[in-house]
Design an enzyme around this catalytic site. Sequence first.
Site, PDB file in Angstrom:
ATOM      1  N   HIS A  72      41.755  -1.897  16.042  1.00  0.00           N
ATOM      2  CA  HIS A  72      42.865  -1.756  17.177  1.00  0.00           C
ATOM      3  C   HIS A  72      42.980  -0.343  17.404  1.00  0.00           C
ATOM      4  O   HIS A  72      43.905   0.136  18.114  1.00  0.00           O
ATOM      5  CB  HIS A  72      44.210  -2.113  16.305  1.00  0.00           C
ATOM      6  CG  HIS A  72      43.983  -3.541  15.876  1.00  0.00           C
ATOM      7  ND1 HIS A  72      44.397  -4.486  16.526  1.00  0.00           N
ATOM      8  CD2 HIS A  72      43.611  -3.846  14.613  1.00  0.00           C
ATOM      9  CE1 HIS A  72      44.200  -5.559  15.920  1.00  0.00           C
ATOM     10  NE2 HIS A  72      43.593  -5.083  14.633  1.00  0.00           N
ATOM     11  N   GLY A  92      27.099  23.206   0.345  1.00  0.00           N
ATOM     12  CA  GLY A  92      28.425  22.788   0.342  1.00  0.00           C
ATOM     13  C   GLY A  92      28.662  21.582   0.574  1.00  0.00           C
ATOM     14  O   GLY A  92      29.489  20.848  -0.315  1.00  0.00           O
ATOM     15  N   ARG A  93      27.969  20.825   1.430  1.00  0.00           N
ATOM     16  CA  ARG A  93      28.544  19.334   1.797  1.00  0.00           C
ATOM     17  C   ARG A  93      27.862  18.541   0.559  1.00  0.00           C
ATOM     18  O   ARG A  93      28.051  17.311   0.833  1.00  0.00           O
ATOM     19  CB  ARG A  93      28.172  19.123   3.095  1.00  0.00           C
ATOM     20  CG  ARG A  93      26.581  19.355   3.442  1.00  0.00           C
ATOM     21  CD  ARG A  93      26.295  19.464   4.971  1.00  0.00           C
ATOM     22  NE  ARG A  93      24.972  19.968   5.363  1.00  0.00           N
ATOM     23  CZ  ARG A  93      24.664  21.211   5.860  1.00  0.00           C
ATOM     24  NH1 ARG A  93      25.539  22.266   5.333  1.00  0.00           N
ATOM     25  NH2 ARG A  93      23.418  21.808   6.053  1.00  0.00           N
ATOM     26  N   GLU A 142      26.647  18.258   9.967  1.00  0.00           N
ATOM     27  CA  GLU A 142      26.555  19.807   9.686  1.00  0.00           C
ATOM     28  C   GLU A 142      25.109  19.944   9.272  1.00  0.00           C
ATOM     29  O   GLU A 142      24.303  20.868   9.440  1.00  0.00           O
ATOM     30  CB  GLU A 142      27.245  20.244   8.409  1.00  0.00           C
ATOM     31  CG  GLU A 142      27.269  21.792   8.415  1.00  0.00           C
ATOM     32  CD  GLU A 142      28.461  22.492   7.566  1.00  0.00           C
ATOM     33  OE1 GLU A 142      29.732  22.750   7.985  1.00  0.00           O
ATOM     34  OE2 GLU A 142      28.443  22.402   6.421  1.00  0.00           O
ATOM     35  N   LYS A 151      33.362  31.644  13.353  1.00  0.00           N
ATOM     36  CA  LYS A 151      34.054  32.242  12.450  1.00  0.00           C
ATOM     37  C   LYS A 151      34.217  33.977  12.700  1.00  0.00           C
ATOM     38  O   LYS A 151      35.199  34.583  12.543  1.00  0.00           O
ATOM     39  CB  LYS A 151      33.310  32.408  11.166  1.00  0.00           C
ATOM     40  CG  LYS A 151      33.501  30.796  10.288  1.00  0.00           C
ATOM     41  CD  LYS A 151      32.780  31.131   8.962  1.00  0.00           C
ATOM     42  CE  LYS A 151      32.741  29.874   8.339  1.00  0.00           C
ATOM     43  NZ  LYS A 151      31.726  29.667   6.981  1.00  0.00           N
ATOM     44  N   LYS A 169      32.599  27.703  -2.646  1.00  0.00           N
ATOM     45  CA  LYS A 169      31.248  27.978  -2.795  1.00  0.00           C
ATOM     46  C   LYS A 169      30.998  29.823  -2.852  1.00  0.00           C
ATOM     47  O   LYS A 169      30.360  30.217  -3.851  1.00  0.00           O
ATOM     48  CB  LYS A 169      29.878  27.437  -2.239  1.00  0.00           C
ATOM     49  CG  LYS A 169      28.459  27.701  -2.400  1.00  0.00           C
ATOM     50  CD  LYS A 169      27.635  26.715  -1.753  1.00  0.00           C
ATOM     51  CE  LYS A 169      26.404  27.700  -1.810  1.00  0.00           C
ATOM     52  NZ  LYS A 169      25.178  26.741  -0.979  1.00  0.00           N
ATOM     53  N   GLU A 205      39.993  30.658   5.406  1.00  0.00           N
ATOM     54  CA  GLU A 205      40.927  29.714   5.393  1.00  0.00           C
ATOM     55  C   GLU A 205      41.123  29.670   3.994  1.00  0.00           C
ATOM     56  O   GLU A 205      42.451  29.398   3.466  1.00  0.00           O
ATOM     57  CB  GLU A 205      40.619  28.282   6.018  1.00  0.00           C
ATOM     58  CG  GLU A 205      40.194  28.276   7.446  1.00  0.00           C
ATOM     59  CD  GLU A 205      38.659  28.503   7.783  1.00  0.00           C
ATOM     60  OE1 GLU A 205      38.122  29.162   7.118  1.00  0.00           O
ATOM     61  OE2 GLU A 205      38.245  27.941   8.641  1.00  0.00           O
TER      62      GLU A 205
END
Length: 535
Positions: free
Chosen positions: A371, A254-255, A340, A499, A195, A201
């Site tokens: 499990h 973003g999400r 978030e 960040k 975005k 990263e």
Amino acid sequence: MAVSTEAAWARVAELARAPAAAAIRPLMADPARAARFTHRAGDILADLSKTSVSDTVREALLDLSRARGVLAARDAMAAGEAINATEGRAVLHMALRGPRGAFRTEGEDASAGVHDTLDAMRAFCARIHAEGRFTDVLSVGIGGSDLGPQMAVRALWRHGMPMRAHFLSNVDGHAWEALRHGLDPARTLVLVASKTFTTAETMANAHLVRDWLRGALGEAADAQMVALSTNLDATRAFGVPGSQVFGFRDWVGGRFSLWSAIGLSVALACGWEVFAGLLAGARRMDEHFLSATEAENLPLLMALTEVWHVNGLGLPSRAVLPYDERLARFPAHLQQVEMESLGKRVTLEGAPVSRATGPVVFGEPGTNAQHSFMQLLHQGTTPVPADIVLVATPDHGFDENHRQLLANGLAQAEALLRGRGAEEVRAEMEAKGMAAGAIEALLPHRLFPGDRPSATLVLPRLDANTLGQLVALYEHKVFCLGALWDVNAFDQWGVELGKQLAGALLPELSPGAAAGEHDPSTAALIAELHRQRGG
Ligand SMILES: O=P(O)(O)OC[C@H]1O[C@](O)(CO)[C@@H](O)[C@@H]1O
């Protein structure tokens, strides 16, 4: 008469203090309860009956929703008001899947630009598929620019679909190292999905991948880089040809961006019809959310159930258990969408919240989860409400496996509810001929308390449309919780500090670099890493 917010919260708290507030089994004695607490939205059926939300509690929760004006807040979102107050933005992910002309903000038709971009994306997909040069699409992005598309491709990709998709998110070079050997640079189309087009990263990985392409193909490689972003200046500066930039607006969080240009990897890998189906499914859930009454509004009812668990009963986490391997990344996607959004500690006005907000959300597909961590859900000290997602009809022909899968999903919910008392456990051990002493010693370990809540969602099948409905259902649930808790579900300032500190620490990890000012723990760890790395 409408109750005030404080009176509504007080009523919920009062009901939660009742001695049997967390008991579910007595409520299940009512044979009509399951039907009364089962709701449909689009193709999704949600059974919310295996919780301790009684009719009285539900009324109190609905009063809370009215007092908080949740549906009015929903309408403000749909009207394009700048409800993301800390960033001064509208929240219009619904426009990404809405019809032309449906959503406006700041006097402009938000849907117009959306449909122009969709047209361009569709034409691009058609060209790439027709050319047939690219067999693989590599999407470089992180967080909301990765989790949604990755989850959707994992759920919807089938053999025979147009391209294979790969996702590179972690700045850890091992991620790229693991991917690159399986990719042919001449046949790989690269999408840089960001975005902001500034995320450290993603930009680091975008440079790695571009270097790899250029190493194999020379400068011509740049022609197979595509950018998905709101930051057109930055995509230009990176050198992506304008015809290969697909934009979206800052009113897409973003999400919540799966439905935007960020979803191009889904369309390329699975085909345009699949991406269009995803949008259509989400739109179907939007229509439900925008039109259903409070008492029938599934996202709202799920949000209110969560309020009961978090604020009434003090339960700090929730498990998401899709009984479908194709939904393996769905919990990861929800972790971002929910945590978030709702991991907030001040109200919209900036005052400290006076009650708990977003719970920890985690999950794994069933039956694997059984499990792994389900032991704690059955016998741990604190109940963990579970969302169990079942898909009635599989796409494979191994029906016996599917029956086993469904049986396990149903059994988990039943076991959480029923538990297992001393009489039953003792009788079982006696039937096996165990000695009385051994029975009494083992008994406490084998008891299940029961009365542990779950919601069961049933999808008729898993396809693009039903997946779109499912994801949008949780998006809207998050919206309702933000409104109920009076927090901004659409900012994420909490990710900033880490960040910034990472940026400051980075030069200190260079060989021979002097350490900056840190707490003693961090300073010692930096020194140790220098020692172990030989510099
Ligand atoms: O799409 P971008 O700008 O690269 O951001 C990626 C992710 O980083 C965050 O801003 C914070 O982690 C997320 O909200 C977002 O989805």
